[in-house]
Structures are given as structure tokens and as C-alpha cells.
Design a protein around this motif. Structure first.
Motif, PDB file in Angstrom:
ATOM      1  N   ASP A 262       0.814  -1.208   0.000  1.00  0.00           N
ATOM      2  CA  ASP A 262       0.000   0.000   0.000  1.00  0.00           C
ATOM      3  C   ASP A 262       0.852   1.264   0.000  1.00  0.00           C
ATOM      4  O   ASP A 262       0.437   2.305  -0.529  1.00  0.00           O
ATOM      5  N   VAL A 263       2.031   1.187   0.599  1.00  0.00           N
ATOM      6  CA  VAL A 263       2.898   2.359   0.695  1.00  0.00           C
ATOM      7  C   VAL A 263       4.274   1.891   1.152  1.00  0.00           C
ATOM      8  O   VAL A 263       4.417   0.809   1.729  1.00  0.00           O
ATOM      9  N   GLY A 264       5.291   2.708   0.893  1.00  0.00           N
ATOM     10  CA  GLY A 264       6.637   2.419   1.367  1.00  0.00           C
ATOM     11  C   GLY A 264       7.290   3.676   1.898  1.00  0.00           C
ATOM     12  O   GLY A 264       6.993   4.785   1.444  1.00  0.00           O
ATOM     13  N   PHE A 265       8.175   3.494   2.888  1.00  0.00           N
ATOM     14  CA  PHE A 265       8.906   4.619   3.468  1.00  0.00           C
ATOM     15  C   PHE A 265      10.390   4.281   3.531  1.00  0.00           C
ATOM     16  O   PHE A 265      10.761   3.186   3.952  1.00  0.00           O
ATOM     17  N   LEU A 275      11.568   9.632   2.836  1.00  0.00           N
ATOM     18  CA  LEU A 275      10.892   9.789   1.554  1.00  0.00           C
ATOM     19  C   LEU A 275       9.875   8.664   1.447  1.00  0.00           C
ATOM     20  O   LEU A 275      10.062   7.586   2.017  1.00  0.00           O
ATOM     21  N   ALA A 276       8.807   8.908   0.711  1.00  0.00           N
ATOM     22  CA  ALA A 276       7.731   7.922   0.602  1.00  0.00           C
ATOM     23  C   ALA A 276       7.604   7.427  -0.834  1.00  0.00           C
ATOM     24  O   ALA A 276       8.012   8.104  -1.784  1.00  0.00           O
ATOM     25  N   VAL A 277       7.029   6.246  -0.970  1.00  0.00           N
ATOM     26  CA  VAL A 277       6.722   5.656  -2.276  1.00  0.00           C
ATOM     27  C   VAL A 277       5.249   5.261  -2.268  1.00  0.00           C
ATOM     28  O   VAL A 277       4.795   4.557  -1.355  1.00  0.00           O
ATOM     29  N   ASP A 278       4.500   5.733  -3.260  1.00  0.00           N
ATOM     30  CA  ASP A 278       3.081   5.384  -3.281  1.00  0.00           C
ATOM     31  C   ASP A 278       2.877   3.985  -3.830  1.00  0.00           C
ATOM     32  O   ASP A 278       3.834   3.304  -4.238  1.00  0.00           O
ATOM     33  N   GLU A 279       1.627   3.533  -3.851  1.00  0.00           N
ATOM     34  CA  GLU A 279       1.313   2.159  -4.229  1.00  0.00           C
ATOM     35  C   GLU A 279       1.633   1.855  -5.688  1.00  0.00           C
ATOM     36  O   GLU A 279       1.741   0.683  -6.082  1.00  0.00           O
ATOM     37  N   GLY A 281       4.480   2.976  -7.050  1.00  0.00           N
ATOM     38  CA  GLY A 281       5.935   3.023  -7.161  1.00  0.00           C
ATOM     39  C   GLY A 281       6.502   4.404  -7.387  1.00  0.00           C
ATOM     40  O   GLY A 281       7.702   4.545  -7.638  1.00  0.00           O
ATOM     41  N   ASN A 282       5.668   5.443  -7.303  1.00  0.00           N
ATOM     42  CA  ASN A 282       6.141   6.813  -7.501  1.00  0.00           C
ATOM     43  C   ASN A 282       6.686   7.387  -6.195  1.00  0.00           C
ATOM     44  O   ASN A 282       6.135   7.146  -5.117  1.00  0.00           O
ATOM     45  N   VAL A 283       7.751   8.181  -6.300  1.00  0.00           N
ATOM     46  CA  VAL A 283       8.356   8.793  -5.114  1.00  0.00           C
ATOM     47  C   VAL A 283       7.585  10.041  -4.709  1.00  0.00           C
ATOM     48  O   VAL A 283       7.223  10.875  -5.539  1.00  0.00           O
ATOM     49  N   VAL A 284       7.326  10.168  -3.416  1.00  0.00           N
ATOM     50  CA  VAL A 284       6.781  11.391  -2.830  1.00  0.00           C
ATOM     51  C   VAL A 284       7.878  11.952  -1.935  1.00  0.00           C
ATOM     52  O   VAL A 284       8.173  11.412  -0.869  1.00  0.00           O
ATOM     53  N   ASP A 285       8.532  13.029  -2.389  1.00  0.00           N
ATOM     54  CA  ASP A 285       9.672  13.569  -1.647  1.00  0.00           C
ATOM     55  C   ASP A 285       9.215  14.536  -0.563  1.00  0.00           C
ATOM     56  O   ASP A 285       8.023  14.648  -0.254  1.00  0.00           O
ATOM     57  N   GLY A 286      10.175  15.256   0.017  1.00  0.00           N
ATOM     58  CA  GLY A 286       9.841  16.165   1.099  1.00  0.00           C
ATOM     59  C   GLY A 286       8.846  17.234   0.702  1.00  0.00           C
ATOM     60  O   GLY A 286       7.986  17.620   1.503  1.00  0.00           O
ATOM     61  N   ASP A 287       8.941  17.735  -0.520  1.00  0.00           N
ATOM     62  CA  ASP A 287       7.969  18.728  -0.985  1.00  0.00           C
ATOM     63  C   ASP A 287       6.568  18.136  -1.028  1.00  0.00           C
ATOM     64  O   ASP A 287       5.591  18.777  -0.641  1.00  0.00           O
ATOM     65  N   GLY A 288       6.470  16.897  -1.512  1.00  0.00           N
ATOM     66  CA  GLY A 288       5.173  16.231  -1.549  1.00  0.00           C
ATOM     67  C   GLY A 288       4.603  16.023  -0.162  1.00  0.00           C
ATOM     68  O   GLY A 288       3.395  16.183   0.074  1.00  0.00           O
ATOM     69  N   ILE A 289       5.467  15.664   0.778  1.00  0.00           N
ATOM     70  CA  ILE A 289       5.027  15.457   2.155  1.00  0.00           C
ATOM     71  C   ILE A 289       4.546  16.771   2.767  1.00  0.00           C
ATOM     72  O   ILE A 289       3.506  16.818   3.443  1.00  0.00           O
TER      73      ILE A 289
END
Length: 479
Positions: A262-265, A275-279, A281-289
């Protein structure tokens, strides 16, 4: 920045630019300095009253807590710091392998005079560093750092007196080393207590970078009910950050997709960034957070001062997204230290860096990667949306960063022809509201960093190359 300490502590290659002798002297100074402050303050801890909470504790002795990451050299520096502290009359409490945020938390909540974390964060294993935290768990003030450096260089002057050498503690005034693994366990309990929702039914990937988070993050997520899939949890002293963690997130991206998580950190070596990875496989970086949680706070009326604190490296797209939903923002110099200083001064509740250092001021005094992942999980559970959907309104503009090694940073930065070229490209991007230019001196290297954001990768790349090429031709130095 000082001679030895930069924005994130005293960092360098172990036994080359950072030696056990340096660590011993840092320990000697801290042990003596805080003992002297106590003596001058009638036995009280600096900044407040001190209450004896530990059996056998001597209220006149300073108490310093130490943590370390999984680097092979961390043990060497730990023992050197302890030796210096106890020789100066301080009690050294050792949390052993733990995260930087845990040391900050325990320093603050358990009334330690100061805290020390041995880590080089996201750097390779052969580097290491010494971070010094004040009694509130924040970065140590520059004045005290300056005194440490003066002592290392042998010309300390403080309290109206010059010291060629510091006095040693004698007899029962010699300090002791105290095992304080309980501190790390209490920090784990604190993180679990922040879990607003059960994570039951959620499949969560954790990349622990073979660093400090391996013994903390999985335990927290499992306690909150998640099905945990952890990777890079076998530190051997030399594999910290090696093709792992937030600086090498491709492995987690593939792992999340392959295992239908469901998600990765992903954390770094000392777990102060995430940094996070959505379901998908896309990266969600600090700006996204910052976008996701800043918006979540605003929607609930929790975004005090309606301001999210960023650095000058945050993406142009983040600011456009904030403008669209009516969230204000501040920009500081690069470094979570500067973000934290601005937040304290202006009463802001959330801030951070593109690299994943996120500060939630209500809960922590420093960037905390595991806390950040828990807060993202909170938004997902509350809004009942996957991470990809929460991040979807944010458009990240393509960014090109080129580092140019130069002979003289100031001369290259101020050159009229270089400034004219920067102005020309800035005017073009500003006219179409489609990007920005940032040219700055590196704080640690003889390098000018040229960053351009634009609507297309090609425009960002060619614009950055135009500026970097000019600087290289006029002021470039051999690699």
C-alpha cells in the motif's frame, strides 16, 4: 559555519578529518563546560531546575546522553566521547544504536544537559560525524559550538578566563558511563502513542538503509497493526546507505510494486529524514510530504499562522500548489537547522526540506523520519485515500542541478556576465510563470550550484547548462 562544525555537526572521514582525538576533546569540553555551568548555577541544569530522578545521581554532575548509528567507526567515537566526558566529571548515558530524533527526544524529556549523536546521516560508511544537541533537543547554538572549536584548537577563553587545558575530575567527582537503552525503548513507546489510527490491513514497506531505524521503525509499525515488509535491516558496519534508504530509493520503489504494498517509506542512516513511495511506485519527496500534510492541517484548522516553512531548494510546483489552496510559505537557507530556527521564531508548526527532513513542531524539535511516515499514514487512514491520490494535485516541475567546481566561489557568483545570464533566464521563466533559477555557493565545497526548474526537462537542462557553462569557462577549476 565554523572550522569543524557545519550546519549538521562535525562531519568527515573517520580517522582522516574526524578522529577519535577530536571526539575525546568534544567530550572533555562538554563534560567540563556543563559541570561549570551547574556549579555557577547552584547545581541546577542550565535553563531550568534540576530534579534528581535516577538512583545514585549526583545533581552537581552534568548528564549527557549519547546515541550512535551503525557505522563501524561509531563505536570508536562513542568510547572516545565517553572517556572525555567522564574524565571531566560528567555522567554519560549511552542509548547505543538509535536514531537522531530519539536522542533529541530523550535529551529534552529526561532533563539532560545536552545530547550527542554519532552519525554522518546519508553519507557512506567511512564518513562519520558528531551532532551536539542542546538541552531542549535542538541544534546546539553557534556560541557553544565556537567554544568547542576553540578548545580543539587550544585557545579556549570562557567565563572571563583563558584555558590552555581543562582540569580533570578527581576522586568521586570522576563521571561514569550508564547504560540507557531504556531511553530508546521509551522513544519507541512515544511514537506508538502518536498513532491516531490502527494500521491493520495495511501492507507497509520500510527501507531502513541498514542504519539506525532498523531496530525502531518495524517495531512501531507492527505495534500499530501494519503488515510490515522491511528491507535493509542487517547492518554490518559498512553497508549503511549502500544502495539503500532515502538516497537510493529505486530499490524500495521496485519492492513496493513487486509485493503489491500500500505504501513504502525510506529512511537515511540516522532516520532524521524520510521519503515515501506510493502504491504505484512513484516517489513522494519532502515537498510532496509538506504539501499533503500542510493541506491536511489547513483543512482541519491546525495550520497555525497558515505558513509552511521550506528552503530555497523546494520545487516551484510546491509554491504554485500552495498558492492555489491559499497556504502561505516561507523560504530559508538550505539546512533543517535554518528551517527549525524560522519555525521557532515565527511560531510555525510544519516545515522541512525536499530531501525529507520534515519538522512537526508539536511533536519534535528536529526532523524525524519515522514520525514523518506515521503522519503520512494518518492522512491516508483519515481521508481513506491512497498516497498517490493525496499527492496528485501537486505538479513537480522538472529540475536540473549542475555543480561547477571553481577557483573562487565569491568571484564566480558576483561576476557581472554571470549575473546577466542568470537575469536573462530568470526573466524568461518569470514571464511565463513556468519556473525559476537558483545559483548559490556550496557551504562545504569549492562549488557553485546551478539549479533551474522549468515546465519541461529540456528547458531546465539547457538553461542550467547555459549558466553552468559560462561559469565553467570563466572560473572553472580542475576536478
Amino acid at each position: 559555519m565554523g572550522k569543524y562544525f557545519g550546519t549538521d555537526g562535525f562531519r568527515g572521514e573517520a580517522n582522516i578529518s574526524l578522529t577519535s582525538d577530536h571526539a575525546y576533546k568534544v567530550g572533555r569540553f562538554l563534560g567540563w563546560y556543563y559541570g561549570e555551568l551547574r556549579r555557577r548555577n547552584g547545581g541546577a541544569r542550565t535553563g531550568g531546575d534540576f530534579e534528581v530522578s535516577w538512583r545514585g545521581a549526583d545533581e552537581n554532575k552534568p548528564r549527557i546522553v549519547i546515541g550512535k548509528d551503525t557505522r563501524r567507526s561509531s563505536y570508536m567515537f562513542e568510547y572516545a566521547l565517553i572517556a572525555g566526558m567522564v574524565a571531566s566529571g560528567a555522567d554519560a548515558y549511552t542509548m547505543h544504536v538509535t536514531t537522531t530524533p530519539s536522542v533529541a527526544y530523550i535529551t529534552r524529556t529526561d532533563d539532560f544537559d545536552c545530547g550527542v549523536m554519532i552519525t554522518a546521516s546519508h553519507n557512506p560508511f567511512y564518513d562519520n560525524g558528531i551532532k551536539v544537541l542542546n538541552g531542549d533537543g535542538g541544534k546546539m547554538d553557534e556560541a557553544t559550538i565556537g567554544l568547542i572549536e576553540d578548545y580543539i584548537d587550544g585557545h579556549l577563553e570562557v567565563f572571563g578566563q583563558k584555558y590552555d587545558e581543562l582540569p580533570f575530575a578527581r576522586k568521586d567527582q570522576i563521571g561514569r558511563a550508564v547504560d540507557y537503552m531504556a531511553g530508546r525503548n521509551r522513544y519507541i513507546g512515544y511514537l506508538i502513542s502518536l498513532g491516531v489510527y490502527s494500521f491493520r490491513g495495511m501492507k507497509v514497506g520500510l527501507d531502513c538503509a541498514n542504519g539506525s531505524s532498523w531496530s525502531v521503525a518495524p517495531a512501531v509499525f507492527e505495534a500499530l497493526g501494519a503488515k510490515v515488509y522491511a528491507i535493509n535491516t542487517e547492518p554490518n558496519g559498512t553497508n549503511i546507505n549502500r544502495n539503500a534508504g532515502s538516497t537510493h530509493i529505486q530499490g524500495l520503489q521496485k519492492f513496493v510494486v513487486d509485493n503489491k504494498l500500500d505504501v513504502g517509506f525510506a529512511y537515511d542512516g540516522d532516520a532524521d529524514r524520510c521519503l515515501a513511495v506510493d502504491e504505484k511506485g512513484n516517489v513522494v519527496d519532502g515537498d510532496g510530504i509538506l504539501y499533503i500534510y500542510g493541506r491536511y492541517m489547513k483543512e482541519r484548522g491546525k495550520l497555525v499562522s497558515n505558513t509552511v516553512v521550506t528552503t530555497v531548494m523546494s520545487n516551484f510546483g510546491l509554491y504554485k500548489a500552495f498558492d492555489e489552496i491559499g497556504i502561505g510559505y516561507a523560504k530559508t537557507s538550505v539546512g533543517d537547522k535554518y528551517v527549525h530556527e524560522y519555525m521557532v521564531k515565527h511560531g510555525c508548526r510544519i516545515g522541512g526540506e525536499q530531501s525529507g527532513h520534515i519538522i512537526f513542531m508539536k511533536y519534535a524539535t528536529t526532523g524525524d523520519g519515522i514520525l514523518t511516515s506515521l503522519k503520512l499514514m494518518q492522512v491516508m487512514m483519515d481521508r481513506k485515500k491512497p498516497l498517490s491520490e493525496l499527492a496528485a494535485p501537486l505538479t513537480i516541475y522538472p529540475q536540473t542541478l549542475i555543480n561547477v567546481r571553481v577557483k573562487d566561489k565569491a568571484e564566480a557568483q558576483s561576476d557581472p556576465e554571470v549575473q546577466a545570464k542568470i537575469g536573462e533566464i530568470e526573466a524568461r521563466l518569470e514571464a511565463s510563470d513556468s519556473g525559476r533559477v537558483l545559483v548559490r555557493e556550496s557551504g562545504t565545497e569549492p562549488v557553485i550550484r546551478v539549479m533551474v526548474e522549468a515546465e519541461t526537462e529540456e528547458e531546465a537542462r539547457t538553461s542550467a547548462e547555459d549558466i553552468a557553462g559560462l561559469i565553467r569557462r570563466k572560473f572553472g577549476a580542475e576536478e
